[in-house]
Design an enzyme around this catalytic site. Sequence first.
Site, short mmCIF file in Angstrom:
data_model
loop_
_atom_site.label_atom_id
_atom_site.label_comp_id
_atom_site.label_asym_id
_atom_site.label_seq_id
_atom_site.Cartn_x
_atom_site.Cartn_y
_atom_site.Cartn_z
N CYS A 151 1.34 14.60 82.64
CA CYS A 151 2.67 15.19 82.53
C CYS A 151 3.44 14.62 81.34
O CYS A 151 3.66 13.42 81.25
CB CYS A 151 3.43 14.95 83.83
SG CYS A 151 5.04 15.75 83.84
N GLU A 185 6.42 22.05 79.54
CA GLU A 185 4.97 22.09 79.64
C GLU A 185 4.53 22.81 80.91
O GLU A 185 5.20 22.75 81.94
CB GLU A 185 4.40 20.67 79.70
CG GLU A 185 4.61 19.88 78.43
CD GLU A 185 4.01 18.48 78.53
OE1 GLU A 185 3.99 17.77 77.52
OE2 GLU A 185 3.55 18.10 79.63
#
Length: 359
Positions: free
Chosen positions: A335, A96
């Site tokens: 996250c 990511e």
Amino acid sequence: MTTTQSVQSVLLGKSLPELTEWIEGTGQPTYRGKQLYQWLYQKGVHNLQEITVFPKAWRAEMQDYPVGRSQIHHHKTAPDGTRKYLLKLHDGLIIETVGIPTEKRLTVCVSSQVGCAMACEFCATGKMGFTRHLQAYEILDQVLTVQEDFRQRVSHVVFMGMGEPLANIEEVIKAVHSLNKDIGIGQRSLTISTVGVPDKIRALAEEHLQVTFAVSLHAPNQDLRETLIPTAKHYPIHDLLDECREYVDITRRRLSFEYILLAGVNDLPEHATELAKHLRGFQSHVNLIPYNPISEEEFKRPGKKRINVFKQILQDHKIAVSVRYSKGLEADAACGQLRTNLIKKVEVDHAQPLQKMTK
């Protein structure tokens, strides 16, 4: 464990002298090195075929040579403009990265590992486990990807994505130097964040970088910290703070402390008082971060009144403090959230295991 692509075979991350040496080895004149450098770092090419100033025959011959760019596997945009990306690496693994725009800057939150071994209870990435370290070029690629997608120059980079940067310190330091020298982002606009790895803070200090350094405490005492961050049992909070003081002594730079506020867990007045006692006399600044909920945990974000009381107690103890609210909540910007949620959707819709998606 997935093997990583040889750094020697990837162009991204190489300096101008290294690229010049490589280009000469392919039979091209020396001046082509500067052209290649500009097309890699300024234009962000994904393959050598795109470099139209090079001879067509050479491009055809070198078309399969790896530049080191990833593919956008999936992306999502929040109403505030924050964009979160899932990037597919050369080995099929997914990481990511997040682009965070404001009126005057574009910040990229980069990952430094695939997954994370720190296993923080409140973090979606911590639920994934650890797969491998990212190479420096894979960190640079995240910045170039966001820059290309926004069509705007990246001004700031924070190492606060997937992974623990200091557990991959060599590649992170390489990435810092390349972000600075090759992409042109000032070191003072770079932030490295850590939950703490024994002896690595000292090692980072000895690099004498001009980056902002942020330490994620998230608890004012060892018992609570171990509950929230299981790996903290190997790094007592007093040892961590001693190494932080060394960092300030060596670098003469202020550091930041990150503190995620979890309702009823670490946000009580007594927690604020205890935290203040630890940080008294420190050359530091505290960022209070109201929790960004994830589906895997029942932690809650405290209300504004509780947040303000915590902040005021720190201020009363002469601790520099501010509240930093997460951007991009609607884009699963915490996250690990987007990757985790997308994988769950794939598994529900197609009964497809994680391995089939990431390889």
